[in-house]
Design a protein around this motif. Sequence first.
Motif, PDB file in Angstrom:
ATOM      1  N   VAL A 145       0.858  -1.188   0.000  1.00 17.29           N
ATOM      2  CA  VAL A 145       0.000   0.000   0.000  1.00 17.29           C
ATOM      3  C   VAL A 145       0.893   1.236   0.000  1.00 17.29           C
ATOM      4  CG1 VAL A 145      -1.623   1.334   1.398  1.00 17.29           C
ATOM      5  CG2 VAL A 145      -1.984  -1.110   1.085  1.00 17.29           C
ATOM      6  N   SER A 146       0.615   2.128  -0.927  1.00 17.47           N
ATOM      7  CA  SER A 146       1.387   3.361  -1.021  1.00 17.47           C
ATOM      8  C   SER A 146       1.051   4.277   0.156  1.00 17.47           C
ATOM      9  CB  SER A 146       1.032   4.058  -2.339  1.00 17.47           C
ATOM     10  OG  SER A 146       1.331   5.417  -2.267  1.00 17.47           O
ATOM     11  N   PRO A 156     -11.067   0.688   2.119  1.00 17.81           N
ATOM     12  CA  PRO A 156     -12.187   0.114   1.351  1.00 17.81           C
ATOM     13  C   PRO A 156     -11.816  -0.338  -0.069  1.00 17.81           C
ATOM     14  CG  PRO A 156     -12.884   2.080   2.515  1.00 17.81           C
ATOM     15  CD  PRO A 156     -11.390   2.047   2.613  1.00 17.81           C
ATOM     16  N   LEU A 157     -10.664   0.089  -0.550  1.00 11.06           N
ATOM     17  CA  LEU A 157     -10.262  -0.380  -1.883  1.00 11.06           C
ATOM     18  C   LEU A 157     -10.037  -1.887  -1.875  1.00 11.06           C
ATOM     19  CD1 LEU A 157      -7.688   2.393  -2.958  1.00 11.06           C
ATOM     20  CD2 LEU A 157     -10.167   2.307  -3.359  1.00 11.06           C
ATOM     21  N   LEU A 158      -9.690  -2.440  -0.691  1.00 15.12           N
ATOM     22  CA  LEU A 158      -9.335  -3.858  -0.607  1.00 15.12           C
ATOM     23  C   LEU A 158     -10.510  -4.786  -0.892  1.00 15.12           C
ATOM     24  CD1 LEU A 158      -6.386  -4.610  -0.110  1.00 15.12           C
ATOM     25  CD2 LEU A 158      -6.853  -2.470   1.013  1.00 15.12           C
ATOM     26  N   MET A 303      -4.869  -2.679  -9.043  1.00 15.87           N
ATOM     27  CA  MET A 303      -5.907  -1.700  -8.692  1.00 15.87           C
ATOM     28  C   MET A 303      -5.387  -0.690  -7.669  1.00 15.87           C
ATOM     29  SD  MET A 303      -8.161  -1.029  -5.941  1.00 15.87           S
ATOM     30  CE  MET A 303      -7.737  -2.500  -5.031  1.00 15.87           C
ATOM     31  N   LEU A 304      -4.646  -1.178  -6.650  1.00 19.04           N
ATOM     32  CA  LEU A 304      -4.109  -0.253  -5.635  1.00 19.04           C
ATOM     33  C   LEU A 304      -3.145   0.734  -6.284  1.00 19.04           C
ATOM     34  CD1 LEU A 304      -3.486  -2.758  -2.684  1.00 19.04           C
ATOM     35  CD2 LEU A 304      -5.107  -0.841  -2.676  1.00 19.04           C
ATOM     36  N   ILE A 312      -7.425   8.026  -6.494  1.00 19.03           N
ATOM     37  CA  ILE A 312      -8.774   7.526  -6.200  1.00 19.03           C
ATOM     38  C   ILE A 312      -8.765   6.852  -4.828  1.00 19.03           C
ATOM     39  CG2 ILE A 312     -10.561   5.846  -6.853  1.00 19.03           C
ATOM     40  CD1 ILE A 312      -9.621   6.202  -9.773  1.00 19.03           C
ATOM     41  N   THR A 313      -9.668   7.325  -3.954  1.00 23.96           N
ATOM     42  CA  THR A 313      -9.857   6.671  -2.656  1.00 23.96           C
ATOM     43  C   THR A 313     -11.350   6.612  -2.374  1.00 23.96           C
ATOM     44  OG1 THR A 313      -9.657   8.795  -1.530  1.00 23.96           O
ATOM     45  CG2 THR A 313      -7.666   7.421  -1.626  1.00 23.96           C
TER      46      THR A 313
END
Length: 348
Positions: A145-146, A156-158, A303-304, A312-313
Amino acid sequence: MKAVKSYVAHSADKPLEPYQLDRREPEAKDVEIKILYCGVCHSDIHTARNEWGGTMYPVVPGHEIVGTVTRVGSEVSRFKAGDTVGVGCFVDSCGHCKNCKEDNEQYCENGHSQTYNSYLQDHKTITYGGYSTHIVVTEKFVLNVSDKLPLEKVAPLLCAGITTYSPLKHWNVKAGDKLGVVGLGGLGHMAVKIGASMGAEVTVLSRSKSKEKDAQELGAHHFEITTDKSTMERLANSFDFIIDTVSAQHDYNDYLALLNTNGVMIILGVPPTPSDVQAFQLIGGRRSLVGSLVGGIKETQEMLDYCAEHNITSDVEMINIDQINEAYERTLAGDVHYRFVIDMASLK
Ligand code: NAP
Ligand code: ZN
């Protein structure tokens, strides 16, 4: 074994409450993670309340995890203590079936190990999720994760992020395509953001008039109310793709009718009760009704990285863990803007 604090559902009809859980000591290939944030997915609610059947109590939900590595096993090469990492909806798979070899571990033919309410690959150890201070996960299923983006908005991206990114990529949704997103919740708002970033013309299809302004701010080009019969008639044959994120039973035929010839409706939501599909809605316009389950580890990393690059978050509302039961009720009422995220520092 290490005792860690967590929150648990003991049965379908009782609120979640504090619980002490034993996590394994990191083995050679394991990464131990101190959880900073965990998103609240509607799947957590379906599972905690046994709406799909098969919940193994006590269950610790949570599969949108971001945290810091605390310890690694002797054979771990990609991570070290202090790294920021993520864990999504599954934590292992067989690794040798066709789907695993093609980086689609979510479709593992021998059964992938979901992050909670599932079995590890020994087929006997039950998994417990991210409503917890720590988790131990085999290296291959841990994501980079950056630090560039706010981590609570990355969590929530996960699940919501990859679940919407994967079908948009698979179906090659691109500039100029007309994309309808049904339901503006956790998955829906990510479908809007990611779909718009890919150049699609996005329409939110919602029951909730109150979400119109938000939809536009999230990047949607249009907003339509699905409970209005004349709106649904006007929208017939309008969309190349529809992403359906609705968590409760609804009539798929109403939305299939909105697809163009050759249009594709992608089911992401998992209502507990089945729905009938009329053959005429499919054959009339050579339409497709398809589904999609999260995304593989390689694609989740992609995607991450894509979200970090495109800024995008998720839009989140932070909660303390003792607000989780209230957050469930608000999610069920459609009152989520647009993902609850637990600040795990509140789990003391
Ligand atoms: P959510 O935040 O609760 O969003 C669902 C949205 O659906 C609501 O905000 C609401 O939007 C709409 N909705 C709810 N009840 C409805 C009804 N009776 N009729 C019409 N619309 C209704 O949930 P989520 O976390 O995005 O998850 C959505 C679903 O996807 C859940 O079933 C979840 O289990 C599933 N899921 C699937 C995957 C996968 O891999 N396929 C992954 C994660 C989650 P409006 O107010 O805008 O109408
Ligand atoms: Zn989820």
